[in-house]
Design a protein around this motif. Structure first.
Motif, short mmCIF file in Angstrom:
data_model
loop_
_atom_site.label_atom_id
_atom_site.label_comp_id
_atom_site.label_asym_id
_atom_site.label_seq_id
_atom_site.Cartn_x
_atom_site.Cartn_y
_atom_site.Cartn_z
N TRP A 68 0.82 -1.22 0.00
CA TRP A 68 0.00 0.00 0.00
C TRP A 68 0.86 1.27 0.00
O TRP A 68 0.54 2.24 -0.68
CB TRP A 68 -0.92 0.01 1.22
CG TRP A 68 -2.17 -0.77 1.05
CD1 TRP A 68 -2.39 -2.07 1.41
CD2 TRP A 68 -3.40 -0.33 0.46
NE1 TRP A 68 -3.67 -2.45 1.09
CE2 TRP A 68 -4.32 -1.41 0.51
CE3 TRP A 68 -3.81 0.87 -0.11
CZ2 TRP A 68 -5.62 -1.32 0.01
CZ3 TRP A 68 -5.11 0.97 -0.60
CH2 TRP A 68 -5.99 -0.12 -0.54
N SER A 69 1.96 1.25 0.77
CA SER A 69 2.74 2.47 0.94
C SER A 69 3.81 2.69 -0.13
O SER A 69 4.25 3.83 -0.35
CB SER A 69 3.41 2.47 2.32
OG SER A 69 4.28 1.36 2.45
N VAL A 70 4.24 1.62 -0.80
CA VAL A 70 5.31 1.75 -1.80
C VAL A 70 4.86 1.34 -3.20
O VAL A 70 4.98 2.10 -4.16
CB VAL A 70 6.55 0.91 -1.40
CG1 VAL A 70 7.65 1.05 -2.46
CG2 VAL A 70 7.08 1.34 -0.04
N ILE A 71 4.34 0.12 -3.33
CA ILE A 71 4.00 -0.42 -4.64
C ILE A 71 2.91 0.39 -5.33
O ILE A 71 3.02 0.74 -6.51
CB ILE A 71 3.57 -1.91 -4.52
CG1 ILE A 71 4.71 -2.76 -3.96
CG2 ILE A 71 3.11 -2.44 -5.87
CD1 ILE A 71 5.94 -2.83 -4.83
N VAL A 72 1.83 0.69 -4.60
CA VAL A 72 0.70 1.43 -5.21
C VAL A 72 1.10 2.84 -5.65
O VAL A 72 0.83 3.22 -6.79
CB VAL A 72 -0.51 1.46 -4.26
CG1 VAL A 72 -1.62 2.34 -4.83
CG2 VAL A 72 -1.03 0.05 -4.01
N PRO A 73 1.75 3.65 -4.78
CA PRO A 73 2.18 4.98 -5.25
C PRO A 73 3.12 4.91 -6.44
O PRO A 73 3.06 5.77 -7.32
CB PRO A 73 2.89 5.57 -4.02
CG PRO A 73 2.32 4.85 -2.86
CD PRO A 73 2.05 3.45 -3.34
N LEU A 74 3.99 3.91 -6.49
CA LEU A 74 4.92 3.77 -7.60
C LEU A 74 4.20 3.43 -8.90
O LEU A 74 4.57 3.90 -9.98
CB LEU A 74 5.95 2.67 -7.28
CG LEU A 74 7.08 2.44 -8.29
CD1 LEU A 74 7.90 3.71 -8.47
CD2 LEU A 74 7.96 1.28 -7.85
N ALA A 75 3.14 2.63 -8.80
CA ALA A 75 2.39 2.22 -9.99
C ALA A 75 1.66 3.38 -10.64
O ALA A 75 1.52 3.42 -11.87
CB ALA A 75 1.40 1.11 -9.63
N ILE A 76 1.19 4.33 -9.84
CA ILE A 76 0.35 5.41 -10.37
C ILE A 76 1.07 6.24 -11.44
O ILE A 76 0.56 6.39 -12.56
CB ILE A 76 -0.18 6.29 -9.22
CG1 ILE A 76 -1.22 5.51 -8.42
CG2 ILE A 76 -0.79 7.59 -9.76
CD1 ILE A 76 -1.67 6.19 -7.15
N PRO A 77 2.23 6.84 -11.16
CA PRO A 77 2.90 7.61 -12.24
C PRO A 77 3.29 6.75 -13.43
O PRO A 77 3.20 7.20 -14.58
CB PRO A 77 4.13 8.21 -11.54
CG PRO A 77 4.34 7.39 -10.33
CD PRO A 77 3.00 6.91 -9.90
N LEU A 78 3.73 5.51 -13.17
CA LEU A 78 4.11 4.63 -14.28
C LEU A 78 2.95 4.45 -15.26
O LEU A 78 3.15 4.40 -16.47
CB LEU A 78 4.53 3.26 -13.74
CG LEU A 78 5.92 3.18 -13.10
CD1 LEU A 78 6.09 1.86 -12.36
CD2 LEU A 78 7.02 3.33 -14.15
N LEU A 79 1.74 4.38 -14.74
CA LEU A 79 0.57 4.15 -15.58
C LEU A 79 0.03 5.44 -16.21
O LEU A 79 -0.80 5.39 -17.10
CB LEU A 79 -0.51 3.46 -14.77
CG LEU A 79 -0.15 2.01 -14.44
CD1 LEU A 79 -0.90 1.53 -13.21
CD2 LEU A 79 -0.43 1.10 -15.61
N LEU A 80 0.53 6.58 -15.74
CA LEU A 80 0.07 7.86 -16.30
C LEU A 80 1.03 8.41 -17.35
O LEU A 80 0.70 9.36 -18.05
CB LEU A 80 -0.09 8.89 -15.17
CG LEU A 80 -1.20 8.63 -14.16
CD1 LEU A 80 -1.18 9.71 -13.08
CD2 LEU A 80 -2.57 8.61 -14.84
#
Length: 408
Positions: A68-80
């Protein structure tokens, strides 16, 4: 500590299981037609749910917190990094409208469920505030309402279990709806059709395999994608922490300051906004990056595994089965009213489902849903719109909790 085959502090094994389940779900989705229709996200979620309910893995661990604290925030910009920036504002406006209409469904559901169970569930005024706030903004509001109404710890724990199981059920339902002819005949589905069109051009492959066709990627692409995403995550976190520290919040703060705190102190909203800014300033840099979509999507499948883990079916029936029914009524009324308003105002089915998801599960889970279905152009807009639910949910949750308290 839970009496499970693998203990919560066995981090390497838990990480391994999560990664393997995410990888397996993607493989099955791209290898078999049945799995492509079910989607890798559901396979990941259900697989984890089965393992946790069989007592193989624990329902809580620092590993899940790290996702929740690392993987999810990292995924957001990658997908944008590769979204169509010109369409963002148009889609955001449409999604904001259906999101607000969907929140009416949550309020209606909370009131209905409260009057059904007010004589059967203790402290339902406090629980009503928690669930109504959460089902407009997500888990952030759940915690805020629990603290505001001073809900006893054991009641909060039971509500968390019910909420986790309800979220797993909702994801399964939302994932299935776009494939049902009943809904396809009654709503426009441009994003679904676009994904299917890409699939039809690659006969002999599953829909998922066609969508994620092989592309050229270099070590530099991977390094720049992940490095840039991490930089954006770090900067946005520090910016959000800075504003959260200087802008007044809480009951003593005015509506204006609470609004500013919710907008500028929220990590996900700052992260999304910062990503959009750098996309606008350096378009040529991001156009040359390959692989960010693939990396981000893999990370989101890890997230779907973790969503399924805390949904302990046995625990909810042992502690508070009525709470699950209470949550189910709110969720199903939200979905029904969202679909009715969506049909009335001619929204696309994808927009309606994402708005309902953003209300019930928050912007992160809604973005994950859009990613899993391949609706790329809706990822950014639903993150922006869903984050506003943090603010709206707190006010509506407070209002309903206070009102319910006068009735109990």
């Amino acid at each position: 500590m839970e009496n499970t085959l693998i203990q919560a502090d066995d981090t390497i094994t838990l990480w391994g299981i999560i990664i393997v389940l995410a990888s397996l779900s993607i493989f099955l989705e791209q290898r078999f037609n049945w799995a492509s229709k079910v989607t890798g996200a559901i396979i990941a979620l259900v697989s984890a749910l089965i393992l946790s309910n069989l007592g193989i893995i624990p329902t809580a661990s620092s590993v899940y917190d790290a996702v929740w604290s690392v993987i999810v925030p990292l995924a957001i910009p990658l997908l944008l990094f590769h979204v169509n920036f010109k369409k963002i504002w148009k889609e955001s406006g449409r999604l904001l409208t259906i999101f607000l209409l969907s929140s009416i469904g949550t309020v209606t559901g909370a009131i209905t469920a409260f009057f059904i169970f007010k004589d059967h569930i203790p402290m339902l005024d406090k629980l009503g505030a928690m669930f109504s706030g959460s089902y407009i903004g997500g888990g952030v509001n759940f915690a805020a309402m629990a603290a505001k109404f001073e809900t006893p710890g054991e009641l909060v724990s039971a509500a968390v279990v019910a909420d986790n199981l309800m979220m797993a059920i909702l994801f399964l339902l939302l994932m299935m709806i776009p494939a049902m002819n009943f809904f396809r005949k009654r709503f426009s589905t441009p994003h679904v059709l676009e994904v299917e069109k890409q699939s039809s051009e690659n006969k002999g492959k599953t829909q998922a395999e066609s969508f994620w066709e092989r592309k050229e990627i270099s070590l530099k692409d991977i390094a720049m994608s992940v490095g840039t995403a991490f930089l954006l995550v770090i900067v946005s976190l520090k910016v959000a922490e800075f504003f959260a520290g200087i802008i007044p919040s809480g009951e003593q703060a005015s509506f204006f300051f609470q609004l500013l705190h919710g907008l500028f102190g929220d990590h996900y909203l700052v992260l999304t906004t910062l990503t959009f800014i750098v996309l606008a300033l350096f378009p040529s840099y991001f156009e040359k990056l390959n692989g960010s979509q693939e990396i981000g999507t893999f990370l989101i499948h890890i997230f779907f595994v973790v969503i399924g883990i805390p949904a302990s079916i046995s625990l909810i029936f042992e502690t508070a089965p009525l709470l699950l029914v209470f949550a189910f009524i709110i969720v199903i009324i939200n979905l029904i009213i969202s679909l009715l308003f969506g049909k009335l105002f001619k929204f696309d089915l994808e927009e309606i489902l994402l708005a309902s998801n953003a209300n019930i599960g928050g912007p992160t889970t809604a973005a994950a849903f859009a990613i899993a279905k391949g609706w790329r152009q809706l990822i950014g807009p639903i993150l922006i719109v869903g984050t506003l639910g943090y603010i709206i949910g707190n006010y509506l949750g407070t209002f309903l909790g206070t009102w319910f308290g006068t009735i109990m």
